[in-house]
Design a protein around this motif. Structure first.
Motif, PDB file in Angstrom:
ATOM      1  N   ALA A 117       6.238  -6.604   4.192  1.00 24.52           N
ATOM      2  CA  ALA A 117       6.751  -5.808   3.083  1.00 24.52           C
ATOM      3  C   ALA A 117       7.275  -4.477   3.601  1.00 24.52           C
ATOM      4  O   ALA A 117       6.545  -3.725   4.257  1.00 24.52           O
ATOM      5  N   ASP A 118       8.535  -4.174   3.319  1.00 25.93           N
ATOM      6  CA  ASP A 118       9.128  -2.921   3.770  1.00 25.93           C
ATOM      7  C   ASP A 118       9.724  -2.108   2.627  1.00 25.93           C
ATOM      8  O   ASP A 118      10.436  -1.126   2.862  1.00 25.93           O
ATOM      9  N   ALA A 119       9.449  -2.489   1.394  1.00 24.45           N
ATOM     10  CA  ALA A 119       9.915  -1.719   0.246  1.00 24.45           C
ATOM     11  C   ALA A 119       9.246  -0.340   0.256  1.00 24.45           C
ATOM     12  O   ALA A 119       8.040  -0.242   0.521  1.00 24.45           O
ATOM     13  N   PRO A 120       9.986   0.724   0.003  1.00 22.80           N
ATOM     14  CA  PRO A 120       9.401   2.067   0.066  1.00 22.80           C
ATOM     15  C   PRO A 120       8.186   2.256  -0.838  1.00 22.80           C
ATOM     16  O   PRO A 120       7.298   3.060  -0.524  1.00 22.80           O
ATOM     17  N   ASP A 121       8.140   1.526  -1.960  1.00 18.45           N
ATOM     18  CA  ASP A 121       7.047   1.734  -2.902  1.00 18.45           C
ATOM     19  C   ASP A 121       5.830   0.859  -2.620  1.00 18.45           C
ATOM     20  O   ASP A 121       4.795   1.000  -3.281  1.00 18.45           O
ATOM     21  N   PHE A 122       5.943  -0.061  -1.644  1.00 22.30           N
ATOM     22  CA  PHE A 122       4.820  -0.968  -1.401  1.00 22.30           C
ATOM     23  C   PHE A 122       3.669  -0.213  -0.736  1.00 22.30           C
ATOM     24  O   PHE A 122       3.873   0.570   0.193  1.00 22.30           O
ATOM     25  N   GLY A 123       2.461  -0.481  -1.199  1.00 25.67           N
ATOM     26  CA  GLY A 123       1.267   0.099  -0.595  1.00 25.67           C
ATOM     27  C   GLY A 123       0.153  -0.914  -0.577  1.00 25.67           C
ATOM     28  O   GLY A 123      -0.090  -1.611  -1.562  1.00 25.67           O
ATOM     29  N   SER A 124      -0.539  -1.017   0.545  1.00 25.41           N
ATOM     30  CA  SER A 124      -1.634  -1.981   0.669  1.00 25.41           C
ATOM     31  C   SER A 124      -2.875  -1.504  -0.071  1.00 25.41           C
ATOM     32  O   SER A 124      -3.190  -0.310  -0.108  1.00 25.41           O
ATOM     33  N   ALA A 125      -3.612  -2.471  -0.613  1.00 26.34           N
ATOM     34  CA  ALA A 125      -4.880  -2.160  -1.273  1.00 26.34           C
ATOM     35  C   ALA A 125      -5.945  -1.731  -0.283  1.00 26.34           C
ATOM     36  O   ALA A 125      -6.981  -1.186  -0.688  1.00 26.34           O
ATOM     37  N   VAL A 126      -5.723  -1.963   1.001  1.00 25.37           N
ATOM     38  CA  VAL A 126      -6.691  -1.533   2.020  1.00 25.37           C
ATOM     39  C   VAL A 126      -6.931  -0.030   1.909  1.00 25.37           C
ATOM     40  O   VAL A 126      -8.049   0.453   2.135  1.00 25.37           O
ATOM     41  N   GLU A 127      -5.891   0.709   1.538  1.00 24.92           N
ATOM     42  CA  GLU A 127      -6.004   2.157   1.405  1.00 24.92           C
ATOM     43  C   GLU A 127      -7.000   2.582   0.320  1.00 24.92           C
ATOM     44  O   GLU A 127      -7.460   3.732   0.304  1.00 24.92           O
ATOM     45  N   LEU A 128      -7.331   1.666  -0.581  1.00 31.96           N
ATOM     46  CA  LEU A 128      -8.162   2.006  -1.745  1.00 31.96           C
ATOM     47  C   LEU A 128      -9.588   1.472  -1.650  1.00 31.96           C
ATOM     48  O   LEU A 128     -10.366   1.618  -2.589  1.00 31.96           O
ATOM     49  N   LEU A 129      -9.934   0.854  -0.537  1.00 31.45           N
ATOM     50  CA  LEU A 129     -11.278   0.271  -0.410  1.00 31.45           C
ATOM     51  C   LEU A 129     -12.376   1.323  -0.545  1.00 31.45           C
ATOM     52  O   LEU A 129     -13.428   1.061  -1.136  1.00 31.45           O
ATOM     53  N   ALA A 130     -12.146   2.495  -0.016  1.00 34.77           N
ATOM     54  CA  ALA A 130     -13.183   3.528  -0.026  1.00 34.77           C
ATOM     55  C   ALA A 130     -13.507   4.014  -1.435  1.00 34.77           C
ATOM     56  O   ALA A 130     -14.639   4.438  -1.705  1.00 34.77           O
ATOM     57  N   THR A 131     -12.540   3.949  -2.331  1.00 33.34           N
ATOM     58  CA  THR A 131     -12.746   4.454  -3.690  1.00 33.34           C
ATOM     59  C   THR A 131     -12.970   3.352  -4.717  1.00 33.34           C
ATOM     60  O   THR A 131     -13.249   3.652  -5.881  1.00 33.34           O
ATOM     61  N   HIS A 132     -12.849   2.081  -4.292  1.00 32.67           N
ATOM     62  CA  HIS A 132     -13.019   0.956  -5.219  1.00 32.67           C
ATOM     63  C   HIS A 132     -13.935  -0.094  -4.580  1.00 32.67           C
ATOM     64  O   HIS A 132     -13.460  -1.049  -3.970  1.00 32.67           O
ATOM     65  N   PRO A 133     -15.245   0.073  -4.708  1.00 35.38           N
ATOM     66  CA  PRO A 133     -16.182  -0.868  -4.081  1.00 35.38           C
ATOM     67  C   PRO A 133     -16.130  -2.285  -4.644  1.00 35.38           C
ATOM     68  O   PRO A 133     -16.693  -3.203  -4.050  1.00 35.38           O
ATOM     69  N   ASN A 134     -15.459  -2.473  -5.776  1.00 38.87           N
ATOM     70  CA  ASN A 134     -15.314  -3.817  -6.356  1.00 38.87           C
ATOM     71  C   ASN A 134     -14.054  -4.522  -5.865  1.00 38.87           C
ATOM     72  O   ASN A 134     -13.701  -5.596  -6.354  1.00 38.87           O
ATOM     73  N   LEU A 135     -13.388  -3.950  -4.872  1.00 37.21           N
ATOM     74  CA  LEU A 135     -12.114  -4.480  -4.372  1.00 37.21           C
ATOM     75  C   LEU A 135     -12.326  -5.269  -3.085  1.00 37.21           C
ATOM     76  O   LEU A 135     -13.085  -4.857  -2.203  1.00 37.21           O
ATOM     77  N   ALA A 136     -11.660  -6.427  -2.983  1.00 37.99           N
ATOM     78  CA  ALA A 136     -11.658  -7.224  -1.759  1.00 37.99           C
ATOM     79  C   ALA A 136     -10.209  -7.537  -1.400  1.00 37.99           C
ATOM     80  O   ALA A 136      -9.418  -7.900  -2.280  1.00 37.99           O
ATOM     81  N   VAL A 137      -9.867  -7.408  -0.131  1.00 42.86           N
ATOM     82  CA  VAL A 137      -8.501  -7.650   0.335  1.00 42.86           C
ATOM     83  C   VAL A 137      -8.531  -8.759   1.370  1.00 42.86           C
ATOM     84  O   VAL A 137      -9.324  -8.711   2.320  1.00 42.86           O
ATOM     85  N   THR A 138      -7.690  -9.783   1.186  1.00 47.63           N
ATOM     86  CA  THR A 138      -7.593 -10.859   2.168  1.00 47.63           C
ATOM     87  C   THR A 138      -6.272 -10.760   2.919  1.00 47.63           C
ATOM     88  O   THR A 138      -5.227 -10.466   2.344  1.00 47.63           O
TER      89      THR A 138
END
Length: 386
Positions: free
Chosen positions: A222-243
């Motif tokens: 993904a190279d769209a300027p607005d794309f952002g991975s959910a990995v960045e949010l793991l620290a603030t969202h303990p209910n999040l899992a990223v595969t």
């Protein structure tokens, strides 16, 4: 009639239907995952060099040379079990993503991890929410766990992001019985995506007790300027899992390695179900080596982006509707002639992926090949549409 004859006459037919009645309820409703065409048979028919394989979203540029060298170095260790913890690969992944090794679970592809998430965190009486046209494994995992599917309609085809996820509708569908939410970003099979701001807003709407799974199998591409991975949010969202997976951008589909990033507690519970030695030794070594070769990954992703744009433009020039994509494939609308076109392309040794199983029977999914593969595809397409 003898007792033996009577016993033989009364014996049940041990066919699939008979065994299905003895399977657990969730499995009785399942249909096996459809991998598409029998590629092995097609390779024998046309020859591996002549067949144009554009149906499985594989990386035509292959893995890093370092990964190949790592596999060869492991060949004298095939009589040994692999590291059951995958410790070296986990350390490499932790360094790459800025997490701890306790936040990582390795899988035999991300498919295995998506299935295990439902096995562990959903069951009879629970609901799992996901979007129509989402990855097929979401439905398989839910049904196998005996949970109920709540499928949310995708955005309409006339929307800015046609057939993409309607995040507001997904959030609204989450209720007291919802245990899991599956979302793919970018999505397979549509290729569509949503941006980092939309992701943050979506997560803010969901209850903290609902586990949210972000499948990012194509995130590296993904190279769209607005794309952002959910990995960045793991620290603030303990209910999040990223595969994530090594099958796509890293070009290691044949070794079947995926990984999950999540809170240590979530991972620790899933470890209870993980099959022992689920990632083999050569695969562990190859993936660690591939992570270290950032230049090869960047080159493969750049060439994919270039060919994706060129292929999309060429298909559009032919009057075909091409859905927007941030992956290594494009979804293309062929209309009423879809089945005929697909069959005639197969007859010419060009393999695309039919989409009837996803409810997109008027579309075909086309893997972005290299320049030569795409040229051969377009030539064959022109012939069958003439």
């Amino acid at each position: 009639m003898s007792a033996a004859a009577s016993s033989t006459a009364a014996a049940p037919a041990y066919d699939e239907a008979w065994f299905a009645t003895r399977a657990q309820a969730g499995v009785q409703r399942l249909r096996a995952y459809d991998p598409g065409h029998d590629l092995v048979a097609l390779r024998r028919r046309f020859g591996a060099e002549q067949l144009v394989e554009l149906g499985s979203n594989e990386n035509p540029y292959g893995p890093s040379p370092r990964a190949k060298e790592a596999v060869l170095a492991q060949l004298d260790q095939l009589h040994r079990y692999p590291d059951p913890l995958g410790a070296d690969l986990k350390r490499a992944l932790a360094a790459k993503h800025g997490v701890t090794t306790a936040q990582i679970l390795l899988g035999n592809g991300s498919h295995e991890l998506l299935m295990q998430l439902a096995q562990v965190y959903a069951g009879p009486g629970d609901e799992v929410v996901f979007s129509r046209y989402g990855f097929a494994v979401f439905a398989l995992a839910t049904q196998a766990a005996g949970a109920s599917m709540r499928i949310v309609e995708a955005l309409p085809r006339d929307a800015a992001m046609p057939a993409g996820h309607d995040l507001d509708a997904i959030a609204a569908a989450v209720g007291p019985a919802t245990r899991l939410v599956y979302v793919a970003n970018p999505n397979n099979p549509t290729g569509t995506w949503f941006g980092r701001d939309a992701l943050r807003a979506f997560l803010a709407k969901l209850p903290a007790e609902t586990i949210v799974v972000l499948d990012e199998a194509y995130a590296e591409m993904a190279d769209a300027p607005d794309f952002g991975s959910a990995v960045e949010l793991l620290a603030t969202h303990p209910n999040l899992a990223v595969t994530r997976t090594f099958s796509k951008a890293y070009g290691l589909a044949g070794l079947r390695v995926g990984y999950l990033l999540a809170a240590p507690g979530l991972v620790a519970v899933m470890e209870r179900l993980r099959e022992s030695f689920n990632v083999n030794g050569p695969a562990l070594a190859a993936c660690e080596a591939a992570l270290a070769d950032e230049a090869h990954l960047a080159s493969a992703c750049a060439r994919n982006a270039e060919q994706r744009a060129a292929l999309s433009a060429a298909l559009g020039e032919r009057g075909l509707r091409v859905f927007p994509s941030q992956t290594n494939f494009v979804l293309v609308e062929f209309g009423a002639d879809t089945a005929r076109i697909e069959a005639e392309l197969i007859a010419r040794g060009v393999v695309l992926r039919p989409m009837g199983g996803y409810g997109l029977g008027d579309c075909l999914r086309i893997t972005v090949g290299d320049a030569d593969e795409n040229r051969r595809l377009l030539a064959a397409l022109d012939a069958v549409r003439a």
